[in-house]
Design an enzyme around this catalytic site. Structure first.
Site, PDB file in Angstrom:
ATOM      1  N   SER A 112       0.850  -1.186   0.000  1.00  0.00           N
ATOM      2  CA  SER A 112       0.000   0.000   0.000  1.00  0.00           C
ATOM      3  C   SER A 112       0.888   1.239   0.000  1.00  0.00           C
ATOM      4  O   SER A 112       1.942   1.259   0.649  1.00  0.00           O
ATOM      5  CB  SER A 112      -0.893   0.014   1.243  1.00  0.00           C
TER       6      SER A 112
ATOM      7  N   THR B  23      -3.903   1.942   2.003  1.00  0.00           N
ATOM      8  CA  THR B  23      -4.184   3.300   1.542  1.00  0.00           C
ATOM      9  C   THR B  23      -5.659   3.625   1.704  1.00  0.00           C
ATOM     10  O   THR B  23      -6.025   4.778   1.974  1.00  0.00           O
ATOM     11  CB  THR B  23      -3.758   3.458   0.078  1.00  0.00           C
ATOM     12  N   ALA B  24      -6.510   2.631   1.567  1.00  0.00           N
ATOM     13  CA  ALA B  24      -7.942   2.845   1.747  1.00  0.00           C
ATOM     14  C   ALA B  24      -8.228   3.399   3.139  1.00  0.00           C
ATOM     15  O   ALA B  24      -9.031   4.326   3.303  1.00  0.00           O
ATOM     16  CB  ALA B  24      -8.698   1.537   1.518  1.00  0.00           C
TER      17      ALA B  24
ATOM     18  N   HIS C 188     -10.518  -4.047  -3.951  1.00  0.00           N
ATOM     19  CA  HIS C 188     -10.599  -5.168  -4.890  1.00  0.00           C
ATOM     20  C   HIS C 188     -12.005  -5.329  -5.463  1.00  0.00           C
ATOM     21  O   HIS C 188     -12.749  -4.362  -5.578  1.00  0.00           O
ATOM     22  CB  HIS C 188     -10.042  -6.440  -4.266  1.00  0.00           C
TER      23      HIS C 188
END
Length: 280
Positions: free
Chosen positions: A60, A112-113, A151
């Site tokens: 990430s 990162t989300a 995803h």
């Protein structure tokens, strides 16, 4: 150069399978290098790189902020959300204020989300960490009020009767005018400049091979598509393996800088990190 085997980590997902198809199937002449592929979810790869266990890995971009002293970003392999990205889904429509009072299932605190969700909400929030592929079910079955999807769940949540509270990639683009850099490939600095350049070249070649032999690489990627049909899998792969994946370019590199700076300014990251790339 003497033959050498390097460990390379990536996720067991359709986009990574597509990207690394050529390297996993002997489609490329990699000269003195051999790659031992280790497939694990992205948060596990983030943690393993923190421990310095992998020579090359997908990570990430959030995690990269804690790895920049030991790893360089490869010029290829970025997953970039160009006007789209991770989404927060709920069983019933919820506002931002309501989400601040809820518990949100996330795929890991180094993803990162998670970083961008912190930026969007503007405050810390209650969360529970679940494997990324269990979050959609957890929300649909009422085990948690909201979930942060990465995803293929970004394409299938509506089939489970769920609502999208926010698309974080779309929000980021309205704020910055830039795509959202979610993940990238990194290489250990201590391999030395010659090996680093070779790794960069072979990862780029793997991405370019997949894009140039799409049907062949997609057929392999379908093994990792977790229930997606061929058309949906092709759409998902196209979202995250594209021109940005071939090379960040100046705009993509600026997006990484802006993301890391925003994380620091919001107090999520402990220090300001200037990204370093294997090829300047």
């Amino acid at each position: 150069m003497e033959p050498r085997t390097l460990t390379i980590g990536h996720s067991p997902d359709a986009d990574d399978a597509f990207m690394f198809y050529a390297l996993t199937h002997g489609c490329l002449d990699t000269g003195p290098l051999r790659f031992r592929h280790e497939l694990q979810d992205i948060e596990t790869l983030n943690r393993r790189c923190l421990a310095g266990e992998l020579d090359v890995s997908a990570v990430s971009l959030h995690a990269y902020a804690y790895l920049a002293d030991r790893y360089l970003l490869l010029s290829s392999g970025c997953s970039m959300g160009d006007g789209y990205g991770p989404i927060v889904v709920t069983h019933q429509a919820m506002t931002r204020q309501e989400l601040l009072q809820a518990t949100i299932a996330i795929p890991g605190t180094l993803t990162t989300a998670y970083l961008v969700l912190r930026l969007w909400l503007g405050h810390p929030f209650r969360f529970t960490v679940l494997p990324f592929d269990q979050i959609l079910d957890a929300v649909a079955e009422g085990q948690t009020a909201a979930g942060l999807l990465i995803h293929e769940g970004q394409l299938t949540y509506a089939q489970r009767g769920l609502h999208c509270a926010v698309d974080l990639g779309a929000w980021w683009q309205t704020q910055t005018g830039l795509p959202l850099p979610l993940g990238g490939n990194i290489v250990r600095k201590d391999l030395g400049p010659d090996l680093v350049q070779l790794v960069d070249r072979y990862v780029r070649a793997s991405v370019e091979y997949a894009l140039g032999h799409r049907a062949e690489a997609l057929q392999y990627a379908l093994r990792f598509a977790r229930g997606l049909g061929a058309d949906q899998a092709d759409r998902f792969v196209a979202m995250y393996v594209n021109q940005w994946t071939q090379d960040y370019g100046a705009r993509g590199r600026e997006a990484v800088r802006r993301l890391l700076a925003a994380g620091y300014q919001a107090g999520v990251l402990p220090q300001l990190v200037e990204p370093q790339f294997a090829c300047s």
